[in-house]
Design a protein around this motif. Structure first.
Motif, short mmCIF file in Angstrom:
data_model
loop_
_atom_site.label_atom_id
_atom_site.label_comp_id
_atom_site.label_asym_id
_atom_site.label_seq_id
_atom_site.Cartn_x
_atom_site.Cartn_y
_atom_site.Cartn_z
N LEU A 80 0.83 -1.20 0.00
CA LEU A 80 0.00 0.00 0.00
C LEU A 80 0.87 1.25 0.00
O LEU A 80 1.89 1.31 0.69
N PHE A 81 0.41 2.23 -0.74
CA PHE A 81 0.98 3.57 -0.67
C PHE A 81 -0.13 4.50 -0.18
O PHE A 81 -1.20 4.58 -0.77
N THR A 82 0.15 5.20 0.92
CA THR A 82 -0.86 6.03 1.57
C THR A 82 -0.49 7.49 1.49
O THR A 82 0.61 7.90 1.88
N LEU A 83 -1.43 8.30 1.03
CA LEU A 83 -1.33 9.75 1.09
C LEU A 83 -2.06 10.23 2.34
O LEU A 83 -3.25 9.95 2.51
N GLY A 84 -1.31 10.92 3.23
CA GLY A 84 -1.95 11.50 4.41
C GLY A 84 -2.41 12.90 4.12
O GLY A 84 -2.19 13.43 3.02
N GLY A 85 -3.06 13.53 5.08
CA GLY A 85 -3.13 13.09 6.43
C GLY A 85 -1.92 13.53 7.25
O GLY A 85 -0.86 13.83 6.76
N ASP A 86 -2.15 13.65 8.57
CA ASP A 86 -1.04 13.97 9.46
C ASP A 86 -0.30 12.69 9.83
O ASP A 86 -0.73 11.58 9.50
N HIS A 87 0.83 12.84 10.53
CA HIS A 87 1.72 11.70 10.74
C HIS A 87 1.19 10.71 11.75
O HIS A 87 1.72 9.59 11.87
N SER A 88 0.14 11.05 12.47
CA SER A 88 -0.42 10.09 13.42
C SER A 88 -0.94 8.84 12.73
O SER A 88 -1.04 7.77 13.34
N ILE A 89 -1.25 8.93 11.43
CA ILE A 89 -1.83 7.78 10.73
C ILE A 89 -0.86 6.62 10.61
O ILE A 89 -1.29 5.47 10.41
N THR A 90 0.43 6.87 10.73
CA THR A 90 1.42 5.81 10.51
C THR A 90 1.31 4.71 11.55
O THR A 90 1.53 3.53 11.24
N TYR A 91 0.98 5.05 12.80
CA TYR A 91 0.89 4.02 13.85
C TYR A 91 -0.19 2.98 13.55
O TYR A 91 0.12 1.77 13.51
N PRO A 92 -1.44 3.35 13.30
CA PRO A 92 -2.42 2.30 13.00
C PRO A 92 -2.14 1.56 11.69
O PRO A 92 -2.47 0.36 11.56
N ILE A 93 -1.51 2.23 10.72
CA ILE A 93 -1.12 1.53 9.50
C ILE A 93 -0.12 0.43 9.83
O ILE A 93 -0.24 -0.71 9.37
N LEU A 94 0.87 0.75 10.65
CA LEU A 94 1.90 -0.24 11.00
C LEU A 94 1.33 -1.35 11.87
O LEU A 94 1.79 -2.50 11.80
N LYS A 95 0.32 -1.04 12.68
CA LYS A 95 -0.35 -2.10 13.45
C LYS A 95 -0.96 -3.13 12.50
O LYS A 95 -0.87 -4.34 12.74
N ALA A 96 -1.56 -2.66 11.42
CA ALA A 96 -2.13 -3.58 10.44
C ALA A 96 -1.03 -4.34 9.70
O ALA A 96 -1.15 -5.56 9.47
N TYR A 97 0.03 -3.64 9.33
CA TYR A 97 1.13 -4.28 8.62
C TYR A 97 1.76 -5.40 9.44
O TYR A 97 2.23 -6.40 8.89
N ALA A 98 1.81 -5.22 10.75
CA ALA A 98 2.45 -6.21 11.62
C ALA A 98 1.81 -7.58 11.49
O ALA A 98 2.48 -8.61 11.69
N GLY A 99 0.53 -7.62 11.14
CA GLY A 99 -0.13 -8.90 10.96
C GLY A 99 0.29 -9.62 9.70
O GLY A 99 0.17 -10.84 9.61
N ASN A 100 0.78 -8.86 8.69
CA ASN A 100 1.20 -9.47 7.43
C ASN A 100 2.70 -9.75 7.38
O ASN A 100 3.14 -10.61 6.64
N TYR A 101 3.46 -8.97 8.14
CA TYR A 101 4.91 -9.09 8.11
C TYR A 101 5.40 -9.27 9.55
O TYR A 101 5.22 -8.39 10.39
N GLY A 102 6.01 -10.40 9.81
CA GLY A 102 6.47 -10.66 11.18
C GLY A 102 7.50 -9.67 11.65
O GLY A 102 7.52 -9.27 12.81
N LYS A 103 8.38 -9.24 10.74
CA LYS A 103 9.42 -8.29 11.08
C LYS A 103 9.44 -7.17 10.05
O LYS A 103 9.35 -7.41 8.85
N LEU A 104 9.56 -5.95 10.53
CA LEU A 104 9.61 -4.78 9.66
C LEU A 104 10.73 -3.85 10.11
O LEU A 104 10.98 -3.71 11.31
N ASP A 105 11.36 -3.20 9.15
CA ASP A 105 12.24 -2.07 9.42
C ASP A 105 11.55 -0.83 8.88
O ASP A 105 10.78 -0.90 7.91
N ILE A 106 11.82 0.32 9.51
CA ILE A 106 11.19 1.58 9.09
C ILE A 106 12.27 2.60 8.76
O ILE A 106 13.21 2.80 9.53
#
Length: 258
Positions: A80-106
């Protein structure tokens, strides 16, 4: 060729100073389709079909709905590519991503560390998302570039979470940027010096140039699995300058995702 889901998250209730970023997604898209630029990334990735990948804009009332929406979109698109929006949106996006990817770097490109434990009594302010992300163990590694608003509290937080922070006084990281896990890129447009991007709520001089940001992006060694572009505030823009920079970054980020 793999396609990417593009969507706008129209949310700026996490903004601590000025509202406006909720109106950004459509204006960045408008700049991209204006005919001003061609639809190839510098890597020669072909973006001419980008509008067919677009999932649309989503008006968000409840902050925590962003996670559920992202889970729904990830079920349709691997990336997914997301256009925000303020930067608070990144936290819930990453919560969702965590279910698809066991490990992530940012990789976070930003003027601000966004590591406050709480800002103005709000734990979900746009000043706090990376504290929440690291607290929840959503990233194995957080690399921050462009930082120039550090204070003692956020410096302590960075140490607590093991953040790799490159402040503007210290200089840019050595390239290439090598990652061992799937990479999520979070690009706050106020990472740029306001001379290049005046359309932001928090103008902080002494920032990056567009070319420096693009060079950072092109140097990534690792699979980029998601990205967001946040904090464009059209109410502060001059002659659409920042929307046009945003469109350029959108092209390059989509090129990475492809």
């Amino acid at each position: 060729m793999e396609t990417v889901g593009i969507r706008g998250i129209c949310y700026d209730s996490g903004s601590s100073y000025l509202k406006g970023p909720a109106g950004a997604p459509g204006l960045i898209r408008k700049a991209l389709r204006s005919g001003m630029m061609n639809l190839y990334a510098e890597t020669l990735a072909d973006l001419n079909s980008w509008e067919t990948w677009d999932l649309g804009d989503f008006e968000i009332q409840n902050y925590f709905d962003i996670e559920a929406l992202t889970l729904e979109h990830l079920a349709r698109k691997q990336k997914l590519f997301t256009l925000g929006g303020d930067h608070s949106i990144t936290y819930p996006i990453l919560k969702a991503y965590a279910g698809n990817y066991g490990k992530l770097d940012i990789l976070q490109i930003d003027a601000h560390p966004d590591l406050y434990q709480q800002y103005e009594e709000d734990s979900y302010s746009h000043a706090c998302p990376f504290a929440r992300i690291m607290e929840d163990g959503l990233a194995q590694r957080l690399v921050q570039v462009g930082i120039r608003t550090l204070n003692p509290h956020q410096k302590e937080q960075a140490g607590r979470f093991g953040v790799e922070m490159y402040t503007m006084p210290a200089g840019l990281p050595k390239l290439p940027l090598q990652f061992s896990n799937p990479v999520y890129v979070s690009l706050d447009i106020d990472a740029l010096d306001p001379a290049f991007a005046p359309g932001v709520s928090h103008r902080e001089s002494g920032g990056l140039t567009p070319r420096e940001v693009i060079t950072l992006l092109q140097s990534i060694e690792g699979e980029v699995v998601g990205a967001d572009l946040v904090e464009y505030n059209p109410l502060r823009d001059l002659d659409g300058m920042t929307s046009e920079v945003g469109a350029k970054f959108m092209k390059e980020l989509l090129g990475l995702l492809l």
